[in-house]
Design a protein around this motif. Structure first.
Motif, mmCIF file in Angstrom:
data_model
loop_
_atom_site.group_PDB
_atom_site.id
_atom_site.type_symbol
_atom_site.label_atom_id
_atom_site.label_comp_id
_atom_site.label_asym_id
_atom_site.label_seq_id
_atom_site.Cartn_x
_atom_site.Cartn_y
_atom_site.Cartn_z
ATOM 1 N N GLY A 21 43.295 38.523 56.209
ATOM 2 C CA GLY A 21 44.399 37.875 56.925
ATOM 3 C C GLY A 21 45.441 37.361 55.961
ATOM 4 N N ASP A 22 45.835 36.102 56.183
ATOM 5 C CA ASP A 22 46.830 35.473 55.301
ATOM 6 C C ASP A 22 46.237 34.950 54.019
ATOM 7 O OD1 ASP A 22 48.614 33.751 57.951
ATOM 8 O OD2 ASP A 22 48.692 35.792 57.150
ATOM 9 N N GLY A 23 44.937 35.083 53.887
ATOM 10 C CA GLY A 23 44.279 34.489 52.735
ATOM 11 C C GLY A 23 44.785 35.094 51.442
ATOM 12 N N GLY A 24 44.733 34.330 50.373
ATOM 13 C CA GLY A 24 45.187 34.859 49.100
ATOM 14 C C GLY A 24 44.974 33.843 48.000
ATOM 15 N N VAL A 25 45.498 34.188 46.828
ATOM 16 C CA VAL A 25 45.358 33.303 45.684
ATOM 17 C C VAL A 25 46.689 33.141 44.982
ATOM 18 C CG1 VAL A 25 42.937 33.763 45.194
ATOM 19 C CG2 VAL A 25 44.683 35.249 44.280
ATOM 20 N N TYR A 26 46.792 32.068 44.210
ATOM 21 C CA TYR A 26 47.959 31.887 43.355
ATOM 22 C C TYR A 26 47.469 31.678 41.944
ATOM 23 C CZ TYR A 26 51.913 29.877 41.018
ATOM 24 O OH TYR A 26 52.910 29.635 40.126
ATOM 25 N N SER A 46 44.504 29.805 51.427
ATOM 26 C CA SER A 46 45.150 30.091 50.153
ATOM 27 C C SER A 46 44.437 29.295 49.078
ATOM 28 C CB SER A 46 46.635 29.731 50.209
ATOM 29 O OG SER A 46 46.787 28.380 50.542
ATOM 30 N N PHE A 47 44.191 29.935 47.973
ATOM 31 C CA PHE A 47 43.443 29.334 46.876
ATOM 32 C C PHE A 47 44.395 29.208 45.699
ATOM 33 C CE2 PHE A 47 39.395 28.514 44.803
ATOM 34 C CZ PHE A 47 39.627 28.850 43.479
ATOM 35 N N VAL A 48 44.769 27.972 45.367
ATOM 36 C CA VAL A 48 45.712 27.761 44.272
ATOM 37 C C VAL A 48 44.916 27.372 43.037
ATOM 38 C CG1 VAL A 48 47.632 26.394 43.429
ATOM 39 C CG2 VAL A 48 47.554 27.069 45.818
ATOM 40 N N PHE A 51 46.225 42.232 47.585
ATOM 41 C CA PHE A 51 45.752 40.866 47.430
ATOM 42 C C PHE A 51 46.957 39.932 47.521
ATOM 43 C CE2 PHE A 51 42.827 37.781 46.835
ATOM 44 C CZ PHE A 51 41.888 37.897 45.826
ATOM 45 N N ASN A 52 46.967 39.059 48.524
ATOM 46 C CA ASN A 52 48.120 38.188 48.722
ATOM 47 C C ASN A 52 48.326 37.198 47.583
ATOM 48 O OD1 ASN A 52 48.778 39.232 51.232
ATOM 49 N ND2 ASN A 52 47.432 37.824 52.316
ATOM 50 N N LYS A 72 42.108 39.506 39.520
ATOM 51 C CA LYS A 72 42.046 40.050 40.877
ATOM 52 C C LYS A 72 41.107 41.247 40.933
ATOM 53 C CE LYS A 72 46.722 38.946 42.410
ATOM 54 N NZ LYS A 72 48.002 39.528 42.845
ATOM 55 N N SER A 93 37.565 40.093 40.790
ATOM 56 C CA SER A 93 37.195 39.424 42.028
ATOM 57 C C SER A 93 36.931 40.413 43.148
ATOM 58 C CB SER A 93 38.332 38.473 42.422
ATOM 59 O OG SER A 93 38.035 37.806 43.604
ATOM 60 N N ARG A 94 37.863 41.357 43.346
ATOM 61 C CA ARG A 94 37.700 42.338 44.408
ATOM 62 C C ARG A 94 36.545 43.282 44.115
ATOM 63 N NH1 ARG A 94 39.786 41.843 49.499
ATOM 64 N NH2 ARG A 94 42.044 41.544 49.488
ATOM 65 N N VAL A 139 38.635 49.462 46.350
ATOM 66 C CA VAL A 139 38.913 48.326 45.477
ATOM 67 C C VAL A 139 40.372 48.347 45.040
ATOM 68 C CG1 VAL A 139 38.371 47.230 43.281
ATOM 69 C CG2 VAL A 139 36.540 48.114 44.694
ATOM 70 N N ARG A 172 39.523 34.206 51.135
ATOM 71 C CA ARG A 172 40.741 34.531 50.382
ATOM 72 C C ARG A 172 41.106 36.004 50.542
ATOM 73 N NH1 ARG A 172 37.826 32.879 45.040
ATOM 74 N NH2 ARG A 172 36.214 33.761 46.345
ATOM 75 N N TYR A 173 40.180 36.762 51.164
ATOM 76 C CA TYR A 173 40.335 38.206 51.130
ATOM 77 C C TYR A 173 40.854 38.819 52.417
ATOM 78 C CZ TYR A 173 37.345 37.816 46.990
ATOM 79 O OH TYR A 173 36.817 37.482 45.781
ATOM 80 N N CYS A 176 49.912 33.653 46.796
ATOM 81 C CA CYS A 176 50.387 32.527 47.591
ATOM 82 C C CYS A 176 51.386 31.673 46.822
ATOM 83 C CB CYS A 176 49.218 31.644 48.022
ATOM 84 S SG CYS A 176 47.950 32.544 48.861
#
Lengths: 249, 136
Positions: free
Chosen positions: A139-144, A219-221, B108-109, A151, A154-155, B101, A136-137, B111
Motif C-alpha cells: 500500500g502506502d507503506g514505505g521508508v525514508y 511509513s518508516f523514517v 519501494f515507496n 532496500k 530488505s526486499r 525482488v 512497510r512493503y 516517504c
C-alpha cells in the motif's frame, strides 16, 4: 464517524496501552510521548504509555520522570529495569501493570510515527483482528533514508522469508503492532528468539494458533538522530534466525 | 490389460495431484474444513518437513517417469519432457525471484513527505515541551 465532543472521549470503553522499551532515548522519548499524546488526544481513545527503560546511562529515565510530571501519572507509567535485557521480557514486564485491553508496541526512536495509531485502531475494529501489523512493503507503506543497497537487502530478505515461511503477512520484521492483550501474553510465552527474529516468530506463532492478522501501511523514517547500518553480522544472524524458524515451526 | 496399464500410467504421473485431490476430497464434502486440514498439517509438520515431503513426492514422481522404474513403458515424449523438468523449474524459479525482488525494490515507496512532516513536528514538540517545563 463519531463527532468529537469537548470532553474528547469515545464511549467504547476500550483502553490502549503503549509499550515503549527504551535504551538511550533521552533525545527521542519526549518527542514520541508528545506525538502519542497529540494523536491519542485527537482521536479520543483512552490510553496509557508505559516506558520500560533498561538502565540507560544517558538519563532517559530522568527525562521520563519529567514527562510524567507534565502529563500525569495516570497517562505515563515508568517500569524501569536495572540493565539491558531482552525485548520479550521488556514486554512482559510492561504488560504486568498495564490496564489496557489492547497493547501497542512500537519503537521509541521516531522511526514509527504515532499518526498511524488511529488507523491501527480502526483496522482492528474493522475485522476484530487479534493482531494488526504495520507494513512497510504494501500500500502506502514505505521508508525514508534507505539507499538502494539497504532496500535490496530488505526486499530480498523478505522474499526469502515469504518463500520459506509463507507467513501470511507482508512485513515480518516490523515492530509497530497492535495486539489484543491476551494474544500478546500468549504469544510471548511461546516465543524463544531474540531481537527482530523475535518479532518474526511472533507472527509465525500467531499464524499457527490461527489468530487473525490485519495490516496497515506505515511509513518508516530511519533514524532521525543517527545512522543505522546493516552489516554482514546482522545479515548472518537474520539468516540463522530464519533457518531456525524454518526448521522449528 | 490395456486398462490396467493405462490406470497405472495415469496414477504414476498423477502422484502429487492424487494427494492434493485426496486432501480436497476431505474438505470438499465438508467432512473436514480446509482451514482445519491446513492447521492439522502445520501442527504436525514444520515448514522444513513440508518442504522435504513436497520435494520427495515430486522427486519420486520425476524419477518414476524419467527412469521408468515401474517398467510401465511410458511413451518417449513424456519421458523426454520430464527429464529436464527439475532444472527448468529451478531456473524458472530463479528468474521469478529476480524479477519479483527487482520489481519490489523499484516500487519501494520513499516517504519524503513523512520525513519532512516529522522534522516540522519535532520543532513544534520541542517548543511546546519547553513551555511545559521540560529540561532537555
Amino acid at each position: 464517524m463519531a463527532s468529537r465532543t469537548s470532553t474528547r472521549s469515545r464511549g467504547d470503553g476500550e483502553k490502549y496501552s503503549v509499550l515503549l522499551p527504551t535504551y538511550n532515548e533521552r533525545e527521542n522519548l519526549p518527542l514520541i510521548v508528545w506525538l502519542l499524546v497529540k494523536y491519542f488526544g485527537e482521536s479520543g481513545y483512552d490510553y496509557e504509555i508505559i516506558v520500560i527503560d533498561d538502565g540507560s546511562p544517558d538519563g532517559t529515565l530522568e527525562v521520563a520522570e519529567q514527562l510524567q510530571k507534565i502529563y500525569g501519572e495516570d497517562k505515563i507509567f515508568l517500569r524501569p529495569r536495572a540493565k539491558k535485557l531482552g525485548l520479550g521480557t521488556a514486554y512482559i514486564h510492561g504488560i504486568k501493570h498495564a490496564t489496557g485491553s489492547f497493547i501497542f508496541i512500537m519503537d521509541a526512536d521516531l522511526s514509527h510515527h504515532p499518526k498511524f495509531i488511529p488507523e491501527f485502531i480502526e483496522k482492528q475494529k474493522e475485522g476484530d483482528y487479534d493482531l494488526v501489523s504495520g507494513t512497510r512493503y504494501q500500500g502506502d507503506g514505505g521508508v525514508y533514508g534507505w539507499d538502494l543497497r539497504r532496500k535490496l537487502i530488505s526486499r530480498g530478505a523478505n522474499f526469502v522469508t515469504q518463500v520459506l515461511l509463507r507467513p501470511g503477512a507482508s512485513d515480518l520484521t516490523g515492530s509497530f503492532r497492535l495486539y489484543k492483550r491476551k494474544v500478546l501474553e500468549g504469544l510471548i510465552e511461546r516465543c524463544v528468539s531474540k531481537g527482530y527474529v523475535f518479532q518474526m516468530e511472533m507472527i509465525i506463532r500467531a499464524r499457527q494458533l490461527d489468530y487473525s492478522i490485519g495490516e496497515v501501511p506505515i511509513s518508516f523514517v530511519d533514524r532521525v538522530y543517527g545512522e543505522s547500518k546493516l552489516g554482514g553480522n546482522e545479515i548472518v544472524s537474520f539468516l540463522k534466525g530464519l533457518l531456525t524458524l524454518f526448521a522449528t515451526t | 490389460m490395456n486398462d490396467i496399464a493405462d490406470i497405472r500410467h495415469a496414477s504414476s504421473i498423477g502422484l502429487t495431484s492424487y494427494l492434493c485431490a485426496k486432501l480436497s476430497w476431505l474438505s470438499k464434502d465438508g467432512l473436514i474444513p480446509v482451514p482445519v486440514v491446513h492447521r492439522e498439517i502445520s501442527n504436525i509438520m514444520t515448514k522444513l518437513l513440508e518442504w522435504v515431503f513436497g520435494v520427495s513426492v515430486l522427486g519420486a514422481a520425476w524419477a518414476f517417469v524419467t527412469f521408468d522404474i515401474l517398467k510401465m513403458s511410458i511413451p518417449r515424449p513424456y519421458r523426454e519432457v520430464a527429464w529436464p523438468m527439475p532444472l527448468y523449474l529451478l531456473v524458472s524459479f530463479g528468474c521469478y525471484s529476480l524479477a519479483t525482488v527487482g520489481y519490489r525494490v523499484a516500487t519501494f515507496n520513499d516517504c519524503d513527505d513523512a520525513a519532512k512532516e516529522l522534522q516540522a513536528q519535532i520543532i513544534e514538540a520541542r517548543e511546546d515541551l519547553r513551555k511545559k517545563g521540560l529540561k532537555f
